[in-house]
Design an enzyme around this catalytic site. Sequence first.
Site, short mmCIF file in Angstrom:
data_model
loop_
_atom_site.label_atom_id
_atom_site.label_comp_id
_atom_site.label_asym_id
_atom_site.label_seq_id
_atom_site.Cartn_x
_atom_site.Cartn_y
_atom_site.Cartn_z
N SER A 140 0.84 -1.13 -0.18
CA SER A 140 -0.11 0.13 0.02
C SER A 140 0.79 1.28 -0.09
CB SER A 140 -0.81 0.26 1.30
OG SER A 140 -1.73 1.17 1.41
N TYR A 153 -1.25 -0.36 10.58
CA TYR A 153 -1.03 -0.49 8.96
C TYR A 153 -0.02 -0.15 8.23
CZ TYR A 153 -3.41 -0.84 4.31
OH TYR A 153 -3.69 -1.23 3.00
#
Length: 258
Positions: A140, A153
């Site tokens: 990501s 995350y």
Amino acid sequence: MSTSLAYITGASSGLGQALALRYYQAGYRLALVARRTEAVTDWARSQGLDTNRLAVYGADVSVIDSIVQAGQQCLVDQGIPDVVIACAGFSTGVDIRYREDLDVMARTFATNNVGTAATFHPFIAAMVARGTGALVGVASVHGIRGMPGHGAYCPSKAGVISFCESLRGELKASGVKVVTIVPGYIDTPLTQGNTYSMPFLMPASQFADAAYNAIDRGSSYRVIPWQMGVVAKFLRVLPNWAFDKLFAGRPRKPRSPT
């Protein structure tokens, strides 16, 4: 019709499901992995997919033995995949002032990091022996810098990027390619709960097209959409004082309900 096989985790929704459909449209057989196997089966039926071209394996990517066994079963049932895509991921906001968020952090790393390695594990020896194949880690743009509220995350996706880079070097002479796909903001259930702006938001089907093409070409690293690649390069070189000024006070990703 291709006899190639794509093994994809996280196939019950989001990016994994979009990639599954793209590979099916390209003629691949599918090995689809998810905790919710009935959701995958129902989706495949709703899309009119030929069940003779796919198999569904139930596994929890955050549990090593579970995902390893799914890969081993795929080898028995369908053979060695040509493409393995570790797409299953977990994302929620954390605030480590709260004890329970340490457990959320552990779950995030178990899914996004150890789960990626465990997804690849059953296939590496067979792919190396064959001399071909692609191992694809889905990271990501949040792995580029640490964002407020993303204390689990962001580092987990940074870990995916570094892990794939390490593995790419290890397998360089083997004929097995390691591809890092770095999504920006893609319109999936994972992003639909975000309360902050998401520049260059891309439909999942367009992401799947771009990812398929990058994997097919054997790209080592690809940010999708390309505009977020420009943003990512900018963020990498931004001095800390400027980064902190830009992102301090940014709305946080919501924590998991307790």
